[in-house]
Design an enzyme around this catalytic site. Structure first.
Site, mmCIF file in Angstrom:
data_model
loop_
_atom_site.group_PDB
_atom_site.id
_atom_site.type_symbol
_atom_site.label_atom_id
_atom_site.label_comp_id
_atom_site.label_asym_id
_atom_site.label_seq_id
_atom_site.Cartn_x
_atom_site.Cartn_y
_atom_site.Cartn_z
ATOM 1 N N SER A 172 0.799 -1.237 0.000
ATOM 2 C CA SER A 172 0.000 0.000 0.000
ATOM 3 C C SER A 172 0.828 1.282 0.000
ATOM 4 O O SER A 172 0.262 2.360 -0.186
ATOM 5 C CB SER A 172 -0.944 0.018 1.187
ATOM 6 O OG SER A 172 -1.982 -0.904 0.966
ATOM 7 N N LYS A 182 0.331 3.283 -3.034
ATOM 8 C CA LYS A 182 -0.870 4.116 -3.241
ATOM 9 C C LYS A 182 -0.529 5.603 -3.249
ATOM 10 O O LYS A 182 -1.221 6.404 -3.880
ATOM 11 C CB LYS A 182 -1.907 3.811 -2.149
ATOM 12 C CG LYS A 182 -2.453 2.372 -2.206
ATOM 13 C CD LYS A 182 -3.280 2.036 -0.963
ATOM 14 C CE LYS A 182 -3.836 0.609 -1.018
ATOM 15 N NZ LYS A 182 -4.504 0.222 0.245
ATOM 16 N N TYR A 228 -4.079 -3.089 -10.031
ATOM 17 C CA TYR A 228 -3.885 -2.772 -8.607
ATOM 18 C C TYR A 228 -2.972 -3.803 -7.932
ATOM 19 O O TYR A 228 -2.051 -3.446 -7.194
ATOM 20 C CB TYR A 228 -5.263 -2.713 -7.934
ATOM 21 C CG TYR A 228 -5.223 -2.642 -6.439
ATOM 22 C CD1 TYR A 228 -4.929 -1.445 -5.774
ATOM 23 C CD2 TYR A 228 -5.466 -3.778 -5.659
ATOM 24 C CE1 TYR A 228 -4.883 -1.382 -4.389
ATOM 25 C CE2 TYR A 228 -5.428 -3.714 -4.273
ATOM 26 C CZ TYR A 228 -5.135 -2.527 -3.647
ATOM 27 O OH TYR A 228 -5.078 -2.476 -2.277
ATOM 28 N N TYR A 251 -4.695 3.836 8.027
ATOM 29 C CA TYR A 251 -6.075 3.311 8.173
ATOM 30 C C TYR A 251 -6.657 3.665 9.536
ATOM 31 O O TYR A 251 -6.504 4.794 9.995
ATOM 32 C CB TYR A 251 -6.107 1.795 7.909
ATOM 33 C CG TYR A 251 -5.211 1.391 6.777
ATOM 34 C CD1 TYR A 251 -5.484 1.848 5.483
ATOM 35 C CD2 TYR A 251 -4.073 0.627 6.981
ATOM 36 C CE1 TYR A 251 -4.651 1.515 4.432
ATOM 37 C CE2 TYR A 251 -3.233 0.293 5.934
ATOM 38 C CZ TYR A 251 -3.524 0.743 4.667
ATOM 39 O OH TYR A 251 -2.708 0.431 3.640
ATOM 40 N N VAL A 266 1.164 -3.670 3.829
ATOM 41 C CA VAL A 266 1.166 -4.963 4.534
ATOM 42 C C VAL A 266 2.428 -5.784 4.298
ATOM 43 O O VAL A 266 2.601 -6.840 4.905
ATOM 44 C CB VAL A 266 -0.071 -5.848 4.239
ATOM 45 C CG1 VAL A 266 -1.320 -5.334 4.910
ATOM 46 C CG2 VAL A 266 -0.269 -6.075 2.771
HETATM 47 N N1 GLN Z 1 -2.359 -5.408 -1.781
HETATM 48 C C1 GLN Z 1 -2.862 -5.254 -0.445
HETATM 49 C C2 GLN Z 1 -4.372 -5.447 -0.418
HETATM 50 O O1 GLN Z 1 -5.015 -4.959 -1.268
HETATM 51 C C3 GLN Z 1 -2.498 -3.916 0.076
HETATM 52 C C4 GLN Z 1 -3.055 -3.657 1.462
HETATM 53 C C5 GLN Z 1 -2.078 -2.952 2.366
HETATM 54 O O2 GLN Z 1 -0.889 -2.881 2.108
HETATM 55 N N2 GLN Z 1 -2.590 -2.495 3.475
HETATM 56 O O3 GLN Z 1 -4.927 -6.064 0.447
#
Ligand code: GLN
Length: 308
Positions: free
Chosen positions: A68, A71, A195, A243, A261
């Site tokens: 993430s 993003k 994605y 988050y 993650v």
């Molecule tokens: N690719 C992961 C997902 O979509 C990214 C989530 C994250 O890094 N928090 O679940």
């Protein structure tokens, strides 16, 4: 406050050694099978200062899945390409829910709260895809990262992308739900595939810290964002980058950050430093446990905070 680089370098070395000796790593993400294989007992930190000085401690040449953290760069690419129009499709409020939650999407009729939760990031990826192939959209993110990091050796780990595709049922649900509200311009599987690949970009902490110079507005950055844009991206990182753990992160660290993650965190001290942290074990919010701890220690040591 002028920072003593020698002391800071020594502090990072000590911090890395302390963390490696600990055992409360948190749990690696196991909903993406390829990430479940990573040893949690790892840590790295890289920092680039405003004058270009680079400080590194721990496993800084180890590549990890940025997940993430990507993003931030997708959002920067979308804003750079077409300005502010994306905000019609995605909001700028913290969600207070898990990164992969579907709850608010129903209540708020398919407009995700922010571009850093999964639903919002699927929308920004979809926006980046408009009028181009997945390959072209992905190469735009990669070119941004390679230019910003001044390093051509930044790639997508296809195994991680395929692994997430096999088990990404929640993200598939989010994409389909977005489509049902008319908030997806491309077929859900096309946006999702893009994605998953964007999340599967792998980098070292040094590469990520160098790429982050653009967000941190460091004069040594190879790629500059408009100052106003960099500030706004930072404000979203502060309010939404972790988050439902964003408030706690702001309280403990006081600097904008974006987690993934894979255990990475990009931490920004505006105009002072771009910092990348990595430790794959996660806390209950899905953010790096030791990365968060290290961010807190670094903020305390340097005195850096956006709150004065
Ligand atoms: N690719 C992961 C997902 O979509 C990214 C989530 C994250 O890094 N928090 O679940």
């Amino acid at each position: 406050m002028v920072i003593d680089k020698v002391r800071l370098g020594a502090f990072l070395e000590k911090l890395a050694a302390e963390i490696v000796a600990r055992e409360d790593w948190g749990k690696v993400a196991d909903y993406i099978p390829e990430l479940a294989k990573v040893d949690p007992a790892q840590f790295a930190v890289s920092m680039v200062l405003a004058d270009g000085t680079e400080l590194n401690a721990g496993a800084t040449d180890q590549r990890f899945s940025i997940q993430s953290v990507s993003k931030v760069f997708t959002l920067a690419s979308v804003l750079g390409r077409q300005g502010e129009s994306v905000w019609v499709r995605v909001g700028r409020e913290p969600s207070g829910d898990r990164f992969d939650s579907i709850l608010l999407l129903e209540q708020e009729k398919g407009r995700p709260r922010n571009p850093f939760i999964n639903a919002g990031a699927i929308v920004t990826t979809d926006e980046l895809l408009a009028g181009r192939t997945p390959r072209e959209a992905l190469s735009e993110i990669l070119i941004f990262l390679r230019d910003a990091a001044e390093d051509e050796d930044i790639q997508i780990d296809e195994k991680v992308a395929a692994s997430e595709k096999r088990t990404g049922f929640r993200n598939a649900a989010l994409a389909n739900y977005l489509a049902s509200f008319g908030n997806l311009k491309n077929p859900p599987e096309m946006t999702l595939g893009t994605y998953f690949h964007q999340c599967a970009i792998e980098m070292t902490t040094l590469q990520l810290a160098r790429a982050g110079r653009s967000i941190a507005q460091l004069p040594v950055s190879a790629r500059m964002l408009l100052p106003e844009r960099a500030r706004r991206i930072c404000s979203l990182m502060m309010t939404c980058g972790h988050y439902d753990g964003s408030g706690d992160f702001a309280f403990r660290v006081g600097l904008p950050g974006k987690s993934g993650v894979g255990g990475g965190i990009l931490l920004i001290a505006p105009k002072r430093a771009s910092i990348a942290l990595w430790s794959p074990g996660l806390n209950g919010y899905g953010n790096s446990q030791m990365g968060t701890y290290a961010a807190e220690r670094i903020a305390r040591f340097t005195g850096w905070s956006v709150f004065g």
